[in-house]
Motif scaffolding. Structure first.
Motif, PDB file in Angstrom:
ATOM      1  N   UNK A   1     -40.938 -96.404 -42.960  1.00  0.00           N
ATOM      2  CA  UNK A   1     -41.001 -97.723 -42.355  1.00  0.00           C
ATOM      3  C   UNK A   1     -39.779 -97.911 -41.501  1.00  0.00           C
ATOM      4  N   UNK A   2     -39.958 -98.129 -40.218  1.00  0.00           N
ATOM      5  CA  UNK A   2     -38.823 -98.305 -39.313  1.00  0.00           C
ATOM      6  C   UNK A   2     -38.903 -99.684 -38.698  1.00  0.00           C
ATOM      7  N   UNK A 194     -36.961-110.294 -37.804  1.00  0.00           N
ATOM      8  CA  UNK A 194     -37.297-109.711 -36.517  1.00  0.00           C
ATOM      9  C   UNK A 194     -37.844-108.319 -36.766  1.00  0.00           C
ATOM     10  N   UNK A 195     -39.156-108.158 -36.597  1.00  0.00           N
ATOM     11  CA  UNK A 195     -39.823-106.907 -36.925  1.00  0.00           C
ATOM     12  C   UNK A 195     -40.634-106.443 -35.720  1.00  0.00           C
ATOM     13  N   UNK A 196     -40.335-105.272 -35.234  1.00  0.00           N
ATOM     14  CA  UNK A 196     -41.131-104.689 -34.168  1.00  0.00           C
ATOM     15  C   UNK A 196     -41.165-105.502 -32.898  1.00  0.00           C
ATOM     16  N   UNK A 197     -40.042-106.056 -32.505  1.00  0.00           N
ATOM     17  CA  UNK A 197     -39.983-106.769 -31.249  1.00  0.00           C
ATOM     18  C   UNK A 197     -40.462-108.201 -31.309  1.00  0.00           C
ATOM     19  N   UNK A 297     -45.741-100.129 -40.318  1.00  0.00           N
ATOM     20  CA  UNK A 297     -44.844-101.272 -40.475  1.00  0.00           C
ATOM     21  C   UNK A 297     -45.622-102.491 -40.965  1.00  0.00           C
ATOM     22  N   UNK A 298     -46.783-102.740 -40.353  1.00  0.00           N
ATOM     23  CA  UNK A 298     -47.579-103.904 -40.721  1.00  0.00           C
ATOM     24  C   UNK A 298     -47.997-103.892 -42.179  1.00  0.00           C
TER      25      UNK A 298
END
Length: 400
Positions: A1-2, A194-197, A297-298
């Protein structure tokens, strides 16, 4: 997970059509669907097993259509099967650790051994060539431990991301006795992350899990890279490496942010059909861009909480294994659904060897993968080639 890595990866949708189109005959079009991808992948996997389709690999005669294990979606299991799975997980949570109590004082159980291994391996098994292969190995080892150490008769279930737009009230997280436990207790308004933009709002939970099979579960390891609101007050680990004993409740913030908008059937289909090479497939699976949140990620941030939102310690969340079962299934579908591509896709291997170093050495399919104390007996330090297929090397399973 990034969760904090942002890339500009735009996934292209692809529709496949078949049928004659010459006048005066009526045009016949067969649109590819996610269900069709699953159907074709399973059919091709069985063709490989019976020898009518080659993936270029050799496999033992002990893995065939009569012996292959079938992994199923958690919600498709019977209630008794779900309870048997959670019984086995609770069993391994109660068994003593095999690790050094001096080196890893936070490893209190056999389950914690799996968490420690993931913590140690995180930089080399995320955003690298072996992300998919190592996690396939890891999940299989966990499944094996459930079966050999806790007398589990079934196989590792998965969570089909596209099946539940309302994941909060799904059979996985609704909190009944047949679930994986409920959401965390509601704690009111709390900050997101703040996750993935994009800024993802806090969910309807955030507190301790007090319902279902994993109610009042104690977490000992971490945190190392927590993403929950600091005001919630997750206490720091007494050791900088996260291996100290830090007892606290399992927290979840299960939410529908991703499942309702980014993990729909068409989203999964678009991702599977957008990439012909494994490099782009696995990178876009992991990394979240501003336009579309990555599926890996989701899934993690649909559970969130502590330790679910910590890339290092996330396996301490019991639903981790269902999520990564789906990651493995998603890869399996991509590799198997096109019969003419099965051979080439099965053996693709691309990427670096260290997440933290973009200039790290390129991975080789002969690279050995390690699981240390959680590896099945005699099966530690195995080459990535052993995990190219779910029906070759030490593996023998398919997805239904």
């Amino acid at each position: 997970m990034a969760g904090n890595m942002v890339v500009n990866a735009v996934l292209a949708s692809l529709c496949l059509f078949s049928g004659a189109s010459a006048w005066p005959f009526t045009t016949r079009q067969t649109t590819l669907t996610l269900d069709k991808v699953q159907e074709q992948a399973l059919a091709n996997a069985y063709k490989v097993l019976d020898g009518t389709l080659s993936d270029g690999l050799t496999r033992p005669s002990t893995c065939n259509k009569n012996t292959v294990a079938v992994r199923k979606e958690f919600g498709d299991l019977s209630k008794d099967e779900r309870k048997e799975y959670t019984r086995a997980v609770k069993c391994i949570l109660e068994k003593p650790s095999k690790l050094s109590a001096t080196k890893y004082p936070g490893a209190k159980s056999r389950y914690d051994d799996f968490v420690v291994v993931h913590m140690n391996m995180t930089p080399s098994v995320h955003a690298t060539a072996n992300f998919l292969h190592w996690h396939r190995y890891y999940i299989w080892a966990y499944e094996t431990a459930l079966r050999t150490e806790c007398d589990y008769k079934g196989y590792q279930p998965y969570w089909n991301w596209a099946k539940y737009p309302d994941i909060v009230n799904s059979p996985i997280f609704n909190g009944d006795e047949w679930s994986m436990g409920g959401n965390g207790d509601a704690i009111g308004a709390h900050a997101g992350s703040f996750i993935g933009g994009q800024m993802v709002p806090g969910g309807p939970g955030g507190g301790c899990v007090t319902k279902g099979p994993f109610a009042n579960l104690t977490i000992h390891l971490g945190p190392l890279m927590s993403t929950v609101d600091p005001k919630i007050g997750i206490k720091s680990n007494p050791r900088a490496d996260g291996f100290g004993d830090n007892p606290r409740c399992l927290r979840r913030d299960v939410n529908n942010f991703f499942s309702s908008a980014y993990m729909r059937p068409q989203d999964l289909l678009d991702h599977i059909t957008a990439s012909a090479a494994i490099g782009k497939f696995q990178d876009s699976l992991q990394d979240a861009g501003a336009r579309k949140t990555a599926l890996h990620v989701g899934g993690h941030f649909s559970i969130w909480g502590d330790p679910g939102g910590d890339v290092y310690v996330s396996p301490a969340e019991p639903a981790f294994w269902l999520h990564h079962g789906q990651v493995d299934r998603h890869w399996w579908q991509w590799a198997n659904y096109l019969d003419k591509e099965v051979k080439s896709r099965t053996s693709m291997y691309e990427g670096g060897t260290n997440w933290m170093n973009p200039n790290s050495a390129r991975g080789k399919s002969s690279d050995l993968q390690w699981l240390d104390v959680v590896a099945p007996t005699g099966q530690n330090g195995m080459a990535s080639t052993q995990f190219f297929s779910t029906t070759a090397g030490p593996l023998c399973y398919v997805y239904a």
